[in-house]
Design a protein around this motif. Sequence first.
Motif, mmCIF file in Angstrom:
data_model
loop_
_atom_site.group_PDB
_atom_site.id
_atom_site.type_symbol
_atom_site.label_atom_id
_atom_site.label_comp_id
_atom_site.label_asym_id
_atom_site.label_seq_id
_atom_site.Cartn_x
_atom_site.Cartn_y
_atom_site.Cartn_z
ATOM 1 N N LEU A 309 4.152 -44.386 21.590
ATOM 2 C CA LEU A 309 4.817 -43.682 20.483
ATOM 3 C C LEU A 309 5.251 -44.654 19.394
ATOM 4 C CD1 LEU A 309 6.951 -41.114 22.529
ATOM 5 C CD2 LEU A 309 4.887 -40.646 21.175
ATOM 6 N N ALA A 310 5.769 -45.787 19.832
ATOM 7 C CA ALA A 310 6.214 -46.791 18.870
ATOM 8 C C ALA A 310 5.043 -47.314 18.057
ATOM 9 C CB ALA A 310 6.925 -47.920 19.602
ATOM 10 N N GLN A 311 3.905 -47.525 18.737
ATOM 11 C CA GLN A 311 2.721 -48.017 18.041
ATOM 12 C C GLN A 311 2.216 -46.987 17.032
ATOM 13 O OE1 GLN A 311 -0.528 -48.977 20.597
ATOM 14 N NE2 GLN A 311 -1.668 -50.075 19.009
ATOM 15 N N GLU A 312 2.219 -45.705 17.425
ATOM 16 C CA GLU A 312 1.779 -44.651 16.501
ATOM 17 C C GLU A 312 2.688 -44.584 15.263
ATOM 18 O OE1 GLU A 312 1.787 -41.167 18.875
ATOM 19 O OE2 GLU A 312 -0.152 -41.621 19.853
ATOM 20 N N ARG A 313 3.973 -44.749 15.472
ATOM 21 C CA ARG A 313 4.905 -44.714 14.341
ATOM 22 C C ARG A 313 4.647 -45.860 13.386
ATOM 23 N NH1 ARG A 313 11.512 -44.981 14.652
ATOM 24 N NH2 ARG A 313 11.850 -44.549 12.421
ATOM 25 N N VAL A 314 4.381 -47.033 14.004
ATOM 26 C CA VAL A 314 4.086 -48.199 13.164
ATOM 27 C C VAL A 314 2.859 -47.936 12.311
ATOM 28 C CG1 VAL A 314 3.311 -50.612 13.230
ATOM 29 C CG2 VAL A 314 5.230 -49.870 14.650
ATOM 30 N N LEU A 315 1.851 -47.311 12.889
ATOM 31 C CA LEU A 315 0.619 -47.014 12.159
ATOM 32 C C LEU A 315 0.868 -46.012 11.038
ATOM 33 C CD1 LEU A 315 -1.964 -46.835 15.109
ATOM 34 C CD2 LEU A 315 -1.745 -48.620 13.350
ATOM 35 N N ARG A 316 1.664 -45.019 11.320
ATOM 36 C CA ARG A 316 1.947 -44.022 10.307
ATOM 37 C C ARG A 316 2.690 -44.634 9.120
ATOM 38 N NH1 ARG A 316 3.259 -40.772 14.744
ATOM 39 N NH2 ARG A 316 5.484 -41.042 14.288
ATOM 40 N N LEU A 317 3.696 -45.429 9.490
ATOM 41 C CA LEU A 317 4.464 -46.055 8.403
ATOM 42 C C LEU A 317 3.587 -46.976 7.567
ATOM 43 C CD1 LEU A 317 7.763 -46.848 10.347
ATOM 44 C CD2 LEU A 317 7.442 -45.117 8.583
ATOM 45 N N GLY A 318 2.662 -47.665 8.247
ATOM 46 C CA GLY A 318 1.756 -48.545 7.502
ATOM 47 C C GLY A 318 0.858 -47.767 6.573
ATOM 48 N N ASN A 319 0.347 -46.652 6.975
ATOM 49 C CA ASN A 319 -0.541 -45.850 6.151
ATOM 50 C C ASN A 319 0.204 -45.267 4.962
ATOM 51 O OD1 ASN A 319 -2.719 -46.351 7.801
ATOM 52 N ND2 ASN A 319 -2.324 -44.557 9.108
ATOM 53 N N THR A 320 1.443 -44.877 5.159
ATOM 54 C CA THR A 320 2.251 -44.289 4.092
ATOM 55 C C THR A 320 2.477 -45.317 3.001
ATOM 56 O OG1 THR A 320 3.329 -42.825 5.650
ATOM 57 C CG2 THR A 320 4.437 -43.161 3.585
ATOM 58 N N ARG A 321 2.745 -46.562 3.364
ATOM 59 C CA ARG A 321 3.004 -47.622 2.382
ATOM 60 C C ARG A 321 1.765 -47.881 1.559
ATOM 61 N NH1 ARG A 321 5.535 -52.992 4.684
ATOM 62 N NH2 ARG A 321 7.186 -51.472 5.044
ATOM 63 N N ASP A 322 0.606 -47.807 2.193
ATOM 64 C CA ASP A 322 -0.615 -48.062 1.423
ATOM 65 C C ASP A 322 -0.862 -46.950 0.397
ATOM 66 O OD1 ASP A 322 -1.005 -50.313 2.901
ATOM 67 O OD2 ASP A 322 -2.360 -49.400 4.360
#
Length: 322
Positions: A309-322
């Motif tokens: 779950l933590a890894q998925e959140r990190v990915l989501r946050l990264g995509n949002t910033r881009d």
Amino acid sequence: MEDEVLAEVANQLYAKPLDDFVRARTTAAKDAAASDKELAAAVRALPKPSVAAWAVNMLAVHQPDVLAQLTELGGRMRAAQASLDAASLRELGRERRTSLSAAVETARSVAQEHGRAISDAMAGDVEETLRALTADEGAAAAVRSGRLLKTLLADGVNAVDLDGTVAVPSVLPPAAAAPASVPAAPAGRKARTTAATPQQRKADKPRLEAVRQTPRAASPPALERARAALTEAQAAEAGTARAARELQDQADDIRTGIAELLQETADLRARLRTAEEQLERSKKKLAATVAEAKQALRAADKAGRTAVLAQERVLRLGNTRD
């Protein structure tokens, strides 16, 4: 009449040479009759001992230290038996064989000094009696009293049978129980026997006189056969006495082996109890470890899901910033 008084008289009678016993008993009964008829009757009723029993009595009277040493040895053997000390039993068994052999030779020597030679068979009976002394406290009391009437036998398992084996048994330690009294023959029976005796003698007299008038000497062949039979009987007597001693030694060895097996059995049972206790502790420890392992697996699974779950959140946050 006090049993102690009778025992004192008996002590004097059974300490005499065997051939003098009947004459000494008659004299003692006459002396007692002057003041105590009951005592006199009891003295007359004292039995004459067997030759082997008399030899043991001579040992008690003239070599009491020999019996004292055997008694002490018997006490040590019973203590070793009670504690299942096989090593001590084996050593004490060897000591007893040596001590018994020496004691028998001493008994033969003392008997010879007092007018009687002891045959091999009688020596075997003496040895069995002394062996019984080492095996049983009651037998020791009877033997050391010096009033033995017949020899004793110990089987190593049961108490030695002392019934009728010692004169005046009431004057002994409690371990030597008094034998049951033998009922006297009815007076009527005795009277009938006495009355019939003259008639019987009268009827037998002509036949006895005829026998005396025509004596028949034994022929030389018959005499030789009798001597051969005597030699054979004496050899058989010595052989059976030797065989009995050998079997008794074997019985001692078997008893020692039993003590060893009992000790080994006790050790194995103790080891089994220890192993069972260890097994029970190991089972409990295994159950606890398995429970802890399951809990750890559940915790690891939960941590794994959390990490995903933590890894998925990190990915989501990264995509949002881009």
